[in-house]
Scaffold this motif. Sequence first.
Motif, short mmCIF file in Angstrom:
data_model
loop_
_atom_site.label_atom_id
_atom_site.label_comp_id
_atom_site.label_asym_id
_atom_site.label_seq_id
_atom_site.Cartn_x
_atom_site.Cartn_y
_atom_site.Cartn_z
N ARG A 139 0.84 -1.20 0.00
CA ARG A 139 0.00 0.00 0.00
C ARG A 139 0.88 1.26 0.00
O ARG A 139 0.60 2.23 -0.71
CB ARG A 139 -0.92 0.00 1.22
CG ARG A 139 -1.79 1.25 1.34
CD ARG A 139 -2.62 1.23 2.60
NE ARG A 139 -3.67 0.22 2.55
CZ ARG A 139 -4.85 0.40 1.96
NH1 ARG A 139 -5.12 1.54 1.35
NH2 ARG A 139 -5.76 -0.56 1.99
N GLU A 140 1.97 1.24 0.78
CA GLU A 140 2.81 2.42 0.95
C GLU A 140 3.56 2.78 -0.34
O GLU A 140 3.77 3.96 -0.64
CB GLU A 140 3.82 2.20 2.08
CG GLU A 140 3.19 2.11 3.46
CD GLU A 140 2.56 0.75 3.75
OE1 GLU A 140 1.89 0.63 4.78
OE2 GLU A 140 2.73 -0.20 2.94
N TYR A 141 3.96 1.78 -1.11
CA TYR A 141 4.76 2.04 -2.31
C TYR A 141 3.90 2.16 -3.57
O TYR A 141 4.38 2.58 -4.62
CB TYR A 141 5.79 0.91 -2.49
CG TYR A 141 6.85 1.21 -3.53
CD1 TYR A 141 7.77 2.25 -3.35
CD2 TYR A 141 6.95 0.46 -4.70
CE1 TYR A 141 8.74 2.53 -4.30
CE2 TYR A 141 7.91 0.73 -5.65
CZ TYR A 141 8.81 1.76 -5.45
OH TYR A 141 9.77 2.04 -6.39
N THR A 185 -0.69 5.60 -10.54
CA THR A 185 -1.45 6.72 -9.97
C THR A 185 -2.89 6.76 -10.50
O THR A 185 -3.70 7.54 -10.00
CB THR A 185 -0.78 8.07 -10.29
OG1 THR A 185 -0.84 8.31 -11.71
CG2 THR A 185 0.67 8.09 -9.83
N THR A 186 -3.20 5.95 -11.50
CA THR A 186 -4.51 6.04 -12.15
C THR A 186 -5.59 5.20 -11.49
O THR A 186 -6.74 5.24 -11.89
CB THR A 186 -4.39 5.65 -13.63
OG1 THR A 186 -3.64 4.42 -13.73
CG2 THR A 186 -3.69 6.72 -14.43
N ARG A 187 -5.21 4.41 -10.50
CA ARG A 187 -6.20 3.77 -9.64
C ARG A 187 -5.52 3.48 -8.31
O ARG A 187 -4.30 3.47 -8.22
CB ARG A 187 -6.79 2.49 -10.25
CG ARG A 187 -5.79 1.40 -10.56
CD ARG A 187 -6.51 0.15 -11.01
NE ARG A 187 -5.66 -0.66 -11.89
CZ ARG A 187 -6.00 -1.85 -12.34
NH1 ARG A 187 -7.15 -2.39 -12.02
NH2 ARG A 187 -5.19 -2.52 -13.14
N THR A 188 -6.30 3.25 -7.28
CA THR A 188 -5.75 3.14 -5.93
C THR A 188 -5.59 1.68 -5.49
O THR A 188 -6.15 0.76 -6.08
CB THR A 188 -6.64 3.86 -4.92
OG1 THR A 188 -7.89 3.15 -4.81
CG2 THR A 188 -6.90 5.30 -5.34
N PHE A 189 -4.84 1.53 -4.43
CA PHE A 189 -4.69 0.22 -3.80
C PHE A 189 -6.05 -0.29 -3.35
O PHE A 189 -6.36 -1.48 -3.49
CB PHE A 189 -3.74 0.36 -2.60
CG PHE A 189 -3.22 -0.94 -2.06
CD1 PHE A 189 -2.18 -1.61 -2.68
CD2 PHE A 189 -3.75 -1.47 -0.89
CE1 PHE A 189 -1.68 -2.81 -2.16
CE2 PHE A 189 -3.27 -2.66 -0.36
CZ PHE A 189 -2.23 -3.33 -1.00
N ASP A 190 -6.88 0.60 -2.82
CA ASP A 190 -8.22 0.19 -2.37
C ASP A 190 -9.10 -0.23 -3.54
O ASP A 190 -9.99 -1.07 -3.38
CB ASP A 190 -8.89 1.31 -1.58
CG ASP A 190 -8.31 1.43 -0.18
OD1 ASP A 190 -7.99 0.40 0.43
OD2 ASP A 190 -8.15 2.58 0.30
N ASP A 191 -8.90 0.36 -4.72
CA ASP A 191 -9.63 -0.09 -5.92
C ASP A 191 -9.35 -1.56 -6.18
O ASP A 191 -10.26 -2.34 -6.52
CB ASP A 191 -9.21 0.72 -7.15
CG ASP A 191 -9.77 2.13 -7.15
OD1 ASP A 191 -10.80 2.36 -6.51
OD2 ASP A 191 -9.15 3.00 -7.81
N ASP A 209 8.33 -3.36 1.74
CA ASP A 209 7.19 -3.31 0.83
C ASP A 209 6.76 -4.72 0.42
O ASP A 209 5.55 -5.01 0.31
CB ASP A 209 7.55 -2.50 -0.42
CG ASP A 209 7.70 -1.02 -0.13
OD1 ASP A 209 6.82 -0.45 0.55
OD2 ASP A 209 8.70 -0.43 -0.57
N ARG A 210 7.72 -5.58 0.17
CA ARG A 210 7.39 -6.97 -0.20
C ARG A 210 6.67 -7.66 0.95
O ARG A 210 5.69 -8.38 0.73
CB ARG A 210 8.68 -7.72 -0.56
CG ARG A 210 9.38 -7.14 -1.79
CD ARG A 210 10.73 -7.79 -2.05
NE ARG A 210 11.41 -7.13 -3.16
CZ ARG A 210 12.60 -7.47 -3.62
NH1 ARG A 210 13.26 -8.48 -3.07
NH2 ARG A 210 13.15 -6.80 -4.63
N ILE A 211 7.16 -7.43 2.15
CA ILE A 211 6.52 -8.00 3.34
C ILE A 211 5.11 -7.44 3.50
O ILE A 211 4.16 -8.17 3.82
CB ILE A 211 7.38 -7.69 4.58
CG1 ILE A 211 8.69 -8.49 4.52
CG2 ILE A 211 6.62 -7.97 5.88
CD1 ILE A 211 9.78 -7.95 5.43
N GLY A 212 4.93 -6.14 3.25
CA GLY A 212 3.62 -5.52 3.36
C GLY A 212 2.61 -6.11 2.39
O GLY A 212 1.46 -6.36 2.75
#
Length: 334
Positions: free
Chosen positions: A161-163, A169-175, A204-207
């Motif tokens: 989510r952080e990276y 940028t054209t859609r979100t992690f939550d999408d 980031d990989r762990i996340g």
Amino acid sequence: MQASIRHDWTRQEVAEIYHLPLMELMYKASTIHREYQQTGEVQVCTLLSVKTGGCKEDCSYCSQSARYNTHVEPHKLMTTESVVNKAKQAKENGSTRFCMGAAWREARSNKDFERVLDMVGQINEMGLEVCATLGMLDEEQAEALKEAGLYAYNHNLDTSREYYEQVITTRTFDDRLETIKNVQKAKISVCSGGIIGLGETDEDRIGMLTTLACLPTHPESVPVNALVPVEGTPMEGNKMVSTWEMIRMIATARIIMPQAMVRLSAGRTEMSTEAQALCFMAGANSIFAGDQLLTTPNPEEDVDMIMFKTLGLSPRASFKEEAKTKLEKDAVIY
């Protein structure tokens, strides 16, 4: 006694696993792999780009984005007949899952989507597990795909989510999480993993792995992709990741999601048979076959057949879990 299936992993717990000494990590993953999976059995999947290029997204790694000048020439949606013929060929070559990829930001309920539904139905009738990756889906589209016979849907998280915003940028992690939720609600198997080599950190990989392992239902398939840098994309200068980095991802995924198929995906062309054997030992039990993954190279079928013979591997049968469940139910009735 089998390791427990958990959905409450913390990042710290996953980090402790990920950072284990490599041989200890591989041993732990291999042990859990033997508890939950049939060793020596590998799911063979074929991925076909049914609609190529011209995508509105700005995924920094992707050759199919319309924003970048790459080698990919846009092509409209293939005919149903052509796709079905490709599926027949894949089945003849030993694949048990056939995945159709379309370079769309999201699926739209139009004639093209209706054609995809027709493709799904015809390929399902061939006895193949049908998978699709069409971008974002709403609940109704997921239900329509399920009704048509879709077995699995691929929608990768890509990274943490952080990276995420450093990549897209054209859609979100939550999408992405919303599409996975819609797919699971329709009772379609989820195929979701990520890509390493995007410039992310180990954290980031762990996340990313923690997010997947904490979903209400673990993904049925977890693809681990190594970035294949494509000229013309913002990440064309990124270096390929090492085999050891792939092994850490695969082994950690196997330990925290024991029932999942962990797929050795993009980047296999850069890996020797010996390197792939280590990945299988670490818990990988699924590969993409064929000479191309959407628009990037992949080992050809005959190369994989030689590898399977050398390592004593055999292809996993289609719908194995469903067959197992039916046998268990029949045994109870009897």
